[in-house]
Design a protein around this motif. Structure first.
Motif, PDB file in Angstrom:
ATOM      1  N   ILE A  14       0.698  -1.320   0.125  1.00  0.00           N
ATOM      2  CA  ILE A  14       0.213   0.051  -0.093  1.00  0.00           C
ATOM      3  C   ILE A  14       0.975   1.330   0.144  1.00  0.00           C
ATOM      4  N   THR A  15       1.899   1.212   0.854  1.00  0.00           N
ATOM      5  CA  THR A  15       2.847   2.379   0.729  1.00  0.00           C
ATOM      6  C   THR A  15       3.473   2.659  -0.553  1.00  0.00           C
ATOM      7  N   LEU A  16       4.018   1.661  -1.169  1.00  0.00           N
ATOM      8  CA  LEU A  16       4.451   1.572  -2.544  1.00  0.00           C
ATOM      9  C   LEU A  16       3.492   2.203  -3.741  1.00  0.00           C
ATOM     10  N   ILE A  17       2.183   1.726  -3.380  1.00  0.00           N
ATOM     11  CA  ILE A  17       1.382   2.023  -4.568  1.00  0.00           C
ATOM     12  C   ILE A  17       0.901   3.441  -4.274  1.00  0.00           C
ATOM     13  N   VAL A  18       0.580   4.033  -3.026  1.00  0.00           N
ATOM     14  CA  VAL A  18       0.260   5.306  -2.850  1.00  0.00           C
ATOM     15  C   VAL A  18       1.300   6.240  -3.094  1.00  0.00           C
ATOM     16  N   GLY A  19       2.521   5.877  -2.928  1.00  0.00           N
ATOM     17  CA  GLY A  19       3.919   6.651  -3.229  1.00  0.00           C
ATOM     18  C   GLY A  19       3.885   6.946  -4.766  1.00  0.00           C
TER      19      GLY A  19
END
Length: 83
Positions: A14-19
């Motif tokens: 989720i962190t990678l996608i949001v970033g």
């Protein structure tokens, strides 16, 4: 305890996608580069759930702790452009 591990594991992608979507922007003018502060944020927000998962499953060995500490030390130890 398994549910907490699942939540922590889902935090990493989720962190990678949001970033990615934060940096992509909606138009070509809105796109942002991958700067030093973004890299610091990404390392911190990925390393903390990984440490939590390893600690919950009693798998945090000395080697794993060394790798995580080295990555975080590299990300946060270097001064930025403004320093």
């Amino acid at each position: 305890m398994i549910w907490l591990s699942i939540i922590l594991a889902l935090a990493v992608p989720i962190t990678l996608i949001v970033g990615y979507f934060n940096r992509k922007g909606t138009t070509e003018k809105d796109t942002k580069g991958v700067g030093w502060q973004f890299i610091r944020y990404t390392v911190l927000s990925i390393a903390l759930p990984i440490v939590g998962i390893l600690a919950l499953n009693n798998a945090l060995s000395g080697e794993a702790a060394t790798l995580i500490a080295g990555a975080m030390g590299y990300a946060f130890g270097k001064p930025g452009k403004d320093d």
